[in-house]
Every structure is written in structure tokens, then in C-alpha cells.
Design a protein around this motif. Structure first.
Motif, mmCIF file in Angstrom:
data_model
loop_
_atom_site.group_PDB
_atom_site.id
_atom_site.type_symbol
_atom_site.label_atom_id
_atom_site.label_comp_id
_atom_site.label_asym_id
_atom_site.label_seq_id
_atom_site.Cartn_x
_atom_site.Cartn_y
_atom_site.Cartn_z
ATOM 1 N N TRP A 36 0.856 -1.185 0.000
ATOM 2 C CA TRP A 36 0.000 0.000 0.000
ATOM 3 C C TRP A 36 0.890 1.233 0.000
ATOM 4 C CZ3 TRP A 36 -5.082 0.067 -0.848
ATOM 5 C CH2 TRP A 36 -5.831 -1.094 -0.590
ATOM 6 N N ARG A 38 0.624 5.766 -0.592
ATOM 7 C CA ARG A 38 -0.315 6.882 -0.549
ATOM 8 C C ARG A 38 0.350 8.157 -1.037
ATOM 9 N NH1 ARG A 38 -0.961 7.717 6.057
ATOM 10 N NH2 ARG A 38 1.117 8.613 6.426
ATOM 11 N N ARG A 45 4.353 10.392 -3.574
ATOM 12 C CA ARG A 45 3.797 9.121 -3.119
ATOM 13 C C ARG A 45 4.794 8.430 -2.200
ATOM 14 N NH1 ARG A 45 1.299 5.420 -7.692
ATOM 15 N NH2 ARG A 45 3.485 5.262 -8.318
ATOM 16 N N TYR A 94 -4.869 6.455 -1.710
ATOM 17 C CA TYR A 94 -4.185 5.216 -1.355
ATOM 18 C C TYR A 94 -4.177 4.269 -2.554
ATOM 19 C CZ TYR A 94 -3.852 6.513 3.528
ATOM 20 O OH TYR A 94 -3.528 7.150 4.717
ATOM 21 N N GLY A 122 -6.225 3.728 -7.280
ATOM 22 C CA GLY A 122 -6.295 4.478 -6.044
ATOM 23 C C GLY A 122 -7.692 4.636 -5.486
#
Length: 129
Positions: A36, A38, A45, A94, A122
Motif C-alpha cells: 500500500w 499513498r 507518493r 491510497y 487508487g
């Protein structure tokens, strides 16, 4: 090709809990490195959590350790991110990411974006105070 579809992002109040899901489909591999990431507004990111589906080993960013938990359901081919104690600074898009493989190098959990081959589109999480 591997397809990744995230879901579960919503707007919540600070302190809330939320679970994100990522459905993994397409080419079938025995093992993956799944992660994961974000991207917060105006920022690059960053990696949040990663898991080796072969043995369940995980790694977390310092900012989420103790609050977020990454897990996977190998039967349903779904990756999860359980988030608790959400803070406004957790507001971000995310993304889930995947890297199929069989060797330790391919599967060891990492938070480096370059270690992943496939990305989802996302899901937005917004946390207000």
C-alpha cells in the motif's frame, strides 16, 4: 497482466477506523509482494505497508506503525489495509501495488515504489479533525 482495484476509501473523522481493500486479478501467480502506498496533496507518493504473501512477513512506515495493519486473503485474492486512529495527516489517495515472483528478492516486503510492477488507480481517504 495483473489488475488491481482498490475500494473502501471514504471521508471520516479523526480517530475513526477504516479498512481498504484491493482486489487482485488477471494473471495467476503463486506468490506476490503486495503493498500500500499513498499520495497526500502536494506531496510525493510514499510507502505505507508491504507484505510477502508467501510467509506473511510485513513492513510498515514509521508514521503508521501500530495503527495500520496489512493483510491478505489468498483464497479471495484480496489485499487489505486496516487503519485505526486515523489522523488528518493520513488524508491521501491510497494505492495498492504488486510484484509477482518466487525468489526472496522478488517477495521480501519493501516500501520502495521501484520494487513493484503493477499499480491500481487508487481510493481516496479523507480524515478531518
Amino acid at each position: 497482466q495483473v489488475q488491481l482495484v482498490e475500494s473502501g476509501g471514504v471521508s471520516v473523522q479523526a480517530g475513526a477506523s477504516l479498512r481498504l481493500s484491493c482486489a487482485v486479478s488477471g494473471a495467476t501467480y503463486n506468490y506476490y509482494r503486495l503493498g500500500w502506498f499513498r499520495r497526500a496533496p502536494g506531496k510525493k507518493r510514499e510507502g505505507v505497508a508491504s507484505i510477502d504473501t508467501r510467509n506473511g512477513n510485513t513492513v510498515y512506515a514509521d508514521s503508521v506503525t501500530g495503527r495500520f495493519t496489512i493483510s491478505r486473503d489468498n483464497i479471495e485474492n484480496t489485499l487489505y489495509l486496516q487503519m485505526t486512529g486515523l489522523k488528518p495527516e493520513d488524508t491521501a489517495m491510497y494505492y495498492c501495488a504488486a510484484r509477482p515472483g518466487n525468489s526472496w528478492d522478488d517477495l521480501v516486503p519493501t516500501l520502495r515504489q521501484s520494487d513493484y510492477s503493477y499499480w491500481g488507480q487508487g481510493t481516496q481517504v479523507t480524515c478531518s479533525s
